[in-house]
Design a protein around this motif. Structure first.
Motif, short mmCIF file in Angstrom:
data_model
loop_
_atom_site.label_atom_id
_atom_site.label_comp_id
_atom_site.label_asym_id
_atom_site.label_seq_id
_atom_site.Cartn_x
_atom_site.Cartn_y
_atom_site.Cartn_z
N TYR A 8 0.47 -1.47 -0.22
CA TYR A 8 -0.16 0.22 -0.12
C TYR A 8 0.79 1.29 -0.22
O TYR A 8 0.16 2.22 -0.70
CB TYR A 8 -1.22 0.50 1.27
N LEU A 9 1.88 0.94 0.43
CA LEU A 9 2.97 2.47 0.40
C LEU A 9 3.21 2.62 -0.73
O LEU A 9 3.84 3.39 -0.84
CB LEU A 9 3.91 2.43 1.78
N LEU A 11 1.82 3.04 -3.39
CA LEU A 11 1.25 4.18 -4.25
C LEU A 11 1.56 5.98 -3.69
O LEU A 11 1.36 5.83 -2.25
CB LEU A 11 -0.06 4.17 -4.03
N TYR A 15 -4.25 10.93 -5.41
CA TYR A 15 -5.46 10.58 -6.00
C TYR A 15 -5.83 11.74 -6.85
O TYR A 15 -6.49 13.14 -6.68
CB TYR A 15 -6.48 9.96 -5.45
N TYR A 132 -7.88 3.40 -16.55
CA TYR A 132 -8.38 3.25 -15.54
C TYR A 132 -7.92 3.02 -14.00
O TYR A 132 -7.61 1.67 -14.07
CB TYR A 132 -10.04 2.77 -15.73
N VAL A 134 -8.12 1.68 -11.18
CA VAL A 134 -8.40 0.54 -10.61
C VAL A 134 -7.63 -0.27 -10.52
O VAL A 134 -7.10 -1.25 -10.20
CB VAL A 134 -9.88 0.17 -10.35
N ASP A 137 -3.95 -0.19 -9.17
CA ASP A 137 -4.08 0.03 -8.20
C ASP A 137 -4.33 -1.25 -7.35
O ASP A 137 -3.87 -1.62 -6.61
CB ASP A 137 -5.07 1.04 -8.18
N LEU B 283 -4.79 3.13 5.73
CA LEU B 283 -5.11 1.84 4.78
C LEU B 283 -5.84 1.21 4.60
O LEU B 283 -6.44 0.89 3.40
CB LEU B 283 -4.12 0.58 5.67
N ARG B 286 -7.54 3.53 1.80
CA ARG B 286 -7.31 3.36 0.87
C ARG B 286 -8.18 2.14 0.12
O ARG B 286 -7.96 1.66 -0.66
CB ARG B 286 -5.55 3.48 0.87
N THR B 290 -10.13 1.85 -3.30
CA THR B 290 -9.86 1.06 -4.76
C THR B 290 -10.87 -0.05 -5.12
O THR B 290 -10.96 -0.10 -6.21
CB THR B 290 -8.53 0.52 -4.70
N PHE B 291 -11.26 -1.09 -4.12
CA PHE B 291 -11.72 -2.11 -4.06
C PHE B 291 -13.37 -1.97 -3.88
O PHE B 291 -14.27 -2.94 -3.86
CB PHE B 291 -11.33 -2.66 -2.82
#
Lengths: 413, 413
Positions: A8-9, A11, A15, A132, A134, A137, B283, B286, B290-291
């Motif tokens: 995660y770090l 990213l 945004y 896109y 997603v 990510d 976290l 985020r 995203t999900f």
């Protein structure tokens, strides 16, 4: 001592849509008199169709009576909806599917982000550039990439497929070893669509190079040209190499109602490390049974109503409304001297910035001089630089006014 | 060549509730005259409360009008609902939370299965035995366990916390190195609940041994004893070591309506491999951004109505109805000679099998002789052997008849 998921770090902290929102808020505060028109985010504005509203009221009433109340439904969705999907979206195009190949969900974002979970951790994936976010990510967070390379604005260990004016903004099958490829057709953000011939080449490449196509057809209702397939399963053999994702967000205005589905054909397989073929359908079934408890009954009835004759006619009228907006954007900007792509099989127009201007600079110019919010192409990836995305989901009145304001800037005189 | 996630292949092919369904179907076919009563699955039967039905109708109407239509909402839920949650579920118990510590979702199953994603892949986790299977299966599928040991009926590399009659079916803090612990209080399946003192010991242990508690309080509305906390955040310091999950499924009958939430306090932290503390709240934010694309607007308005005075009163009346069923089960079976646990702070009764009978054998006996469907304790883990779970979510009439039929078997004469 619990460790965090350090992927995660990787990213970057900023945004795209949050950055846009901040810029708009800042401008708005300083210029309270400016009437801002938003053609940035791809969110619909037309209300739910009357047939859908009626179906939801009926379902709500059922939930309020003991005799018709529904508790847990099947994780993969009620059969009434899965059968309506097969009949309405596939048999009408001569594609036959079995009910257990369809998985109803709470949204295509969830599906597209989670689908990578059924693949091995050594996954190499490809995405279009621009894309896109997603697709990218979700894989970053799952640990399927290297670090972010700030200079290149790309992640290491990802196969990027450039979409440029030269290739008509159509991703070409990767030459590198790739396990899965995300394809959005018609494409978000460029608004372009691949033809039957081009999609056939993709299916052929997937068979030859043994990659799986994650086919996102969230915008299929906007297709107007006969040569563009509505489903990848219209291409013979695609059922062996493709998973298709659909959404009710853009075809029926469900962005706030939340329903989508995934088709995982029984014939679609991947492999164990020692080379044994494994069907993906039972893996996705197991994933959904463990990580999900079904879409709300009321929402499934709403989606079912989309397939009724009235529901479909009402929704198609809304799609036609948005497409008229798309043509207003495309034609208006072309008349003003802009080079515009998309907006023919898609609610998105992909507009080249004037005189090689950077996309964020042009975004700023349109915000400050025309009070129109757009999305800078660079936010979708480095090959989006030099373009803006405009969406057709506004009201007619605002769309006309926004384009008139941009034309009035006379940037090509 | 795409590889499959081979962790999925570690899962035994048989699923508890599918196995039960098959057995019931087979018996039913052979004995068409038998009127089967289902006290197996934990699914509610009372319809949605009138206040909730009214709120849903109103929201559906809003979605049908352009002026009040809602598209994409915030991924973490609308502020109107998050504020209602904080006021209704926390401030009422002297727990203060900030709105951005609450994340509204489509269900506790989704949340509890996905929460492991924000932790590192080297995760060691602990679960009670017996346990709700999703805690375990989601981690198996994410690769946080070794292989399934068929002889032990346990996975390697998992810390199991036995819950037995000797410890009052209450999991004790692990002595082994553990990163996260799933705690369900009141417990599914045993129906027992930890006191304030016991939960304080858990929070203390989590601080000392630096593990995170994933606290599932899906059944908190069923608590009747003053000494049992409704939230782990009633324990001082818990906000540093706990994430809490709540659901509307059992308190408001939302099993088919789908809404839940997670509280991730700002103070709750885990660590990078090199020892740096990282807050978990951003976290999870985020992850959700995203999900996930938010819970349906109509469903969020339904959940909000649960916090209205009428909504709460109507829902509590349903909870009281189920608890009366629980007491009928508990008292009826005790009078018939059974040893029964739970059913005081929980809709679940945990019933010891007679004469040391195996739980699947007793399940078969009750199905074939009393035509009552239960859940064999062994299906929840090896320490569930020798017990059955009965649920209080049936109708009053069926509950009374089922218990009378079981008593009539006179197994203790």
């Amino acid at each position: 001592m619990a460790h965090v998921n350090e992927n995660y770090l990787k990213l970057p902290g900023n945004y795209l849509f949050a950055d846009i929102a901040k810029k708009v808020a800042r401008f708005s505060e300083a210029h309270a008199e400016a009437e801002i028109i938003r053609l940035g985010i791809g969110d619909v504005t037309r209300p739910l169709a009357p047939a859908i509203v009626a179906a939801m009221h009926k379902a709500v009433d059922e939930m309020g009576q003991a005799a018709t109340f529904r508790g847990y439904g099947p994780e993969q969705g009620y059969e009434f909806l899965r059968r309506a999907i097969i009949k309405g979206d596939y048999e009408s195009r001569n594609v036959s599917l079995q009910a257990d190949e369809v998985f109803v969900s709470d949204g295509a974002k969830t599906d597209v982000a989670c689908i990578q979970e059924i693949f091995g951790n050594d996954l190499t994936f490809a995405v279009a550039d621009p894309v896109y976010p997603v697709y990218l990510d979700s894989n970053v967070m799952a640990g399927h990439t290297g670090d972010y390379n700030a200079a290149k604005k790309q992640y290491d260990r990802v196969v990027y497929l450039p979409c440029t004016a030269e290739n008509g903004f159509k991703a070409q099958p990767p030459k590198e070893k790739t396990d899965i490829v995300y394809l959005c057709n018609p494409s978000n953000p460029t608004g372009t669509a691949m033809s039957r011939r081009e999609l056939t080449d993709w299916v052929q490449a997937a068979k030859e190079n043994k990659f799986i196509i994650i086919y996102d057809s969230a915008y299929e209702t906007y297709i107007t040209e006969a040569d563009v397939p509505h489903s990848i399963f219209e291409i013979p053999g695609a059922e062996e190499v493709a998973i298709e994702l659909r959404s009710y967000s853009k075809c029926a205005g469900f962005t706030g109602t939340r329903c989508a589905y995934v088709v995982v054909p029984h014939a679609c397989k991947a492999y164990t490390a020692d080379g044994r073929a494994v069907a993906l359908n039972p893996l996705w079934y197991r994933r959904q049974c463990t990580f999900f408890n079904g879409t709300p009954y009321v929402v499934q009835r709403a989606a079912e109503a989309y397939y009724s004759p009235e529901g479909r006619a009402q929704c198609l009228a809304d799609v036609a409304y948005y497409m008229e907006n798309a043509h207003i954007i495309r034609d208006g900007l072309q008349n003003a001297g802009f080079t515009v792509y998309g907006a023919t099989n898609s609610p998105y127009a992909w507009v080249q910035t004037p005189n090689g201007m950077k996309s964020w600079d042009f975004f700023d110019l349109l915000l400050t001089k025309a009070h129109v919010v757009t999305t800078p192409g660079e936010g979708f990836g480095p090959h989006g630089e030099g373009y803006l995305r405009l969406t057709a989901f506004g009201t007619r009145e605002n769309t006309i006014r926004a384009i008139a304001r941009i034309a009035d800037l006379k940037l090509f005189r």
